[in-house]
Design a protein around this motif. Structure first.
Motif, PDB file in Angstrom:
ATOM      1  N   HIS A 101     -11.886   9.679   9.799  1.00 25.19           N
ATOM      2  CA  HIS A 101     -12.255   8.413   9.156  1.00 25.19           C
ATOM      3  C   HIS A 101     -12.454   7.316  10.199  1.00 25.19           C
ATOM      4  O   HIS A 101     -13.442   6.594  10.178  1.00 25.19           O
ATOM      5  CB  HIS A 101     -11.140   7.946   8.223  1.00 25.19           C
ATOM      6  N   ASP A 145      -9.579  -3.770   8.713  1.00 20.18           N
ATOM      7  CA  ASP A 145     -10.418  -3.393   7.563  1.00 20.18           C
ATOM      8  C   ASP A 145     -10.664  -1.885   7.555  1.00 20.18           C
ATOM      9  O   ASP A 145     -10.644  -1.252   6.495  1.00 20.18           O
ATOM     10  CB  ASP A 145     -11.759  -4.141   7.621  1.00 20.18           C
ATOM     11  N   GLY A 146     -10.893  -1.323   8.744  1.00 21.87           N
ATOM     12  CA  GLY A 146     -11.157   0.109   8.829  1.00 21.87           C
ATOM     13  C   GLY A 146      -9.938   0.934   8.444  1.00 21.87           C
ATOM     14  O   GLY A 146     -10.059   1.960   7.771  1.00 21.87           O
ATOM     15  N   GLU A 168     -15.800   5.131  11.444  1.00 19.87           N
ATOM     16  CA  GLU A 168     -15.804   3.663  11.411  1.00 19.87           C
ATOM     17  C   GLU A 168     -16.048   3.070  12.801  1.00 19.87           C
ATOM     18  O   GLU A 168     -16.086   1.853  12.951  1.00 19.87           O
ATOM     19  CB  GLU A 168     -14.442   3.141  10.932  1.00 19.87           C
ATOM     20  N   HIS A 193       0.851  -1.198   0.000  1.00 23.51           N
ATOM     21  CA  HIS A 193       0.000   0.000   0.000  1.00 23.51           C
ATOM     22  C   HIS A 193       0.883   1.243   0.000  1.00 23.51           C
ATOM     23  O   HIS A 193       1.771   1.375   0.843  1.00 23.51           O
ATOM     24  CB  HIS A 193      -0.921   0.007   1.221  1.00 23.51           C
ATOM     25  N   ARG A 230      -7.587  -0.013   6.409  1.00 22.46           N
ATOM     26  CA  ARG A 230      -7.411  -0.121   4.957  1.00 22.46           C
ATOM     27  C   ARG A 230      -8.382   0.819   4.226  1.00 22.46           C
ATOM     28  O   ARG A 230      -7.983   1.542   3.315  1.00 22.46           O
ATOM     29  CB  ARG A 230      -7.618  -1.563   4.495  1.00 22.46           C
ATOM     30  N   ARG A 231      -9.643   0.845   4.683  1.00 28.79           N
ATOM     31  CA  ARG A 231     -10.619   1.725   4.019  1.00 28.79           C
ATOM     32  C   ARG A 231     -10.226   3.198   4.173  1.00 28.79           C
ATOM     33  O   ARG A 231     -10.324   3.982   3.235  1.00 28.79           O
ATOM     34  CB  ARG A 231     -12.015   1.493   4.593  1.00 28.79           C
ATOM     35  N   ALA A 232      -9.746   3.562   5.353  1.00 32.39           N
ATOM     36  CA  ALA A 232      -9.357   4.961   5.586  1.00 32.39           C
ATOM     37  C   ALA A 232      -8.194   5.346   4.678  1.00 32.39           C
ATOM     38  O   ALA A 232      -8.181   6.438   4.087  1.00 32.39           O
ATOM     39  CB  ALA A 232      -8.982   5.155   7.050  1.00 32.39           C
ATOM     40  N   ASP A 238      -7.369   3.920   1.816  1.00 31.71           N
ATOM     41  CA  ASP A 238      -7.823   3.941   0.424  1.00 31.71           C
ATOM     42  C   ASP A 238      -8.536   5.256   0.133  1.00 31.71           C
ATOM     43  O   ASP A 238      -8.318   5.882  -0.913  1.00 31.71           O
ATOM     44  CB  ASP A 238      -8.767   2.764   0.149  1.00 31.71           C
ATOM     45  N   ALA A 239      -9.377   5.681   1.074  1.00 30.54           N
ATOM     46  CA  ALA A 239     -10.115   6.943   0.872  1.00 30.54           C
ATOM     47  C   ALA A 239      -9.159   8.118   0.797  1.00 30.54           C
ATOM     48  O   ALA A 239      -9.288   9.003  -0.044  1.00 30.54           O
ATOM     49  CB  ALA A 239     -11.113   7.141   1.998  1.00 30.54           C
TER      50      ALA A 239
END
Ligand SMILES: *Cc1c(COP(=O)(O)O)cnc(C)c1O
Length: 441
Positions: free
Chosen positions: A395, A428-429, A399, A359, A431-433, A435-436
């Motif tokens: 973020h 997971d949270g 979450e 990442h 990773r989403r943060a 990515d955003a």
């Protein structure tokens, strides 16, 4: 009281720590804590992945600890600790001494991490005065170290950069480099050699004027979860002790299993002169701190008059309820089940960082026991004030994750009771943060 009324009162009357009130989002009103979960006034759950400022060891509301506090409250709530003593403080001191290397036998109690450090600095200076040595008056600390918010602790942590408005209050402390490292860091040996050479040069010039040195072992917390190798710590401590300098390990954060072993000093195999403990000492329930000193340090304060005694103490020194909580927390900590859980958390952290290795917003991945951290690249805007910090925090909050980046440093330091499912939610949270955030840049 109704939640809205409480929030209005909070906004009007409460001054929160480390917070810019003008821009900070409204704080959740936490009604309940169970295990890793905090429940707010709207019934929303927040996963406490930073152990409520690195204190909560076994999860919120652990019945073994809350029960011990309740029982203690019924028999002795508090008593002055000068000229008096009580069972929880005596037993806790004995247990702490038993867990520390041989000569660390004397527990001086106070009530928070900053005072544990303040005590070590003051005792470190008076130790030499009591020995008739007036040459040793300098203190030494390490770049990126944080030791608390009282004046001595701030002076020792001035290099952390938190204390610029207070510059006039601080006394000078010599600051030596450390050798922060991470997974795949190929320059670590060179950084360590350079830092040790700088320390050698400094000790050659000023070793005999130095009273004490304070260092956070293995992980510098508030400075950005900066980690160094146990070999480096051992080399630093050996050099300091060879120069006759008292070595203070600030284990306020690293103590009680955070880095894997019960104390970080075990990983490096060193025997310091003093160790500072607080945060996890009561399992994160009540404010108690301890400065554990060697017999040699303690005995330097013996004498016929009050002048050589250590004239320091706090109203709530060795609070009986806190000490009872500490005993209950130690029982949980020393159970093999807790050690196993800590190893499982470490394995989870490593798996997560492996999965995130490619990442673009994950750099300098690092793990030490139950602490996992990485840096989000922030260009010239790194450090505690980094702009990505508040964005990420928002973020995470959306979450339902309590994760507070230190500037551009994202870290997890969960209670040992955290489940794999909860760690997965955090992973997971995060990773989403990220990515955003990446889509925005
Ligand atoms: C938090 C911390 C302190 C200060 O402890 P307080 O209880 O907040 O005063 C000191 N040293 C280290 C390493 C810490 O992490």
């Amino acid at each position: 009281m109704a939640a809205d009324d409480l929030k209005t009162l909070d906004a009007r009357h409460v001054w929160h720590p480390f917070t810019q009130a003008q821009t900070a989002p409204e704080p959740p009103l936490v009604r309940e804590g169970r295990g890793t979960v905090l429940v707010d006034s709207e019934g929303r759950e927040h996963l406490d992945l930073i152990s409520s400022w690195w204190t909560t060891l076994h999860g919120h509301g652990h019945p073994a600890i809350t029960g011990a506090i309740a029982r203690q409250a019924e028999t002795l709530d508090h008593v002055i600790f000068a000229g008096f003593t009580h069972e929880p403080a005596v037993r806790l001191a004995g247990r702490l001494a038993g867990l520390m290397p041989g000569p660390l036998n004397r527990v001086f109690y106070s009530d928070n991490g900053s005072t544990a450090v303040e005590v070590a600095l003051k005792a470190g200076l008076q130790y030499w005065r009591n020995h008739g040595d007036t040459a040793r008056g300098r203190f030494l600390a390490f770049d990126g170290g944080y030791h608390g918010d009282t004046v001595g602790a701030m002076s020792a942590g001035a290099a952390s950069g938190f204390f610029d408005p207070f510059a006039e209050m601080l006394f000078p402390v010599d600051v030596m480099p450390v050798a922060p490292t991470w997974q795949g860091d190929e320059a670590v040996a060179a950084k360590e050699a350079e830092a040790l050479a700088a320390l050698d040069r400094h000790l050659d010039a000023h070793g005999r004027e130095t009273a004490a040195a304070v260092i956070e072992p293995l992980v510098q917390g508030a400075g950005g979860m900066r980690m160094h190798r146990p070999e480096f710590l051992r080399a630093v401590v050996e050099r300091l002790q060879a120069a006759g300098v008292l070595v203070v390990l600030d284990e306020v954060m690293t103590g009680f299993g955070r880095t894997g072993p019960v104390f970080a000093l075990e990983a490096a195999g060193v025997v310091p002169d003093m160790v500072c403990l607080s945060k996890g000492l009561t399992g994160g329930t009540l404010p108690v701190a301890a400065t554990v000193a060697t017999d040699a340090v303690h005995d330097a304060f013996l004498g016929e008059g009050i002048d050589t005694a250590f004239l320091h103490g706090h109203s709530f020194t060795a609070g009986p309820m806190g000490c009872a909580a500490g005993l209950a927390s130690l029982d949980l900590l020393l159970d093999e089940a807790c050690a196993e859980r800590r190893r499982a958390i470490e394995a989870f952290h490593r798996g997560f960082l492996d999965a995130m290795a490619d990442h673009p917003l994950v750099t300098r991945p690092r793990v030490q026991g139950t602490i996992m951290a990485f840096d989000v690249p922030a260009g010239g805007d790194a450090g505690y004030g980094a702009g990505v910090g508040p964005a990420l925090k928002a973020h995470f909050r959306a979450e339902g994750l309590v994760i507070r980046p230190l500037g551009n440093v994202v870290y997890l330091m969960p209670p040992y009771s955290v489940t794999d499912a909860e760690l997965q939610r955090a992973a997971d949270g995060i990773r989403r943060a990220l990515d955003a955030l990446q889509q925005k840049t």
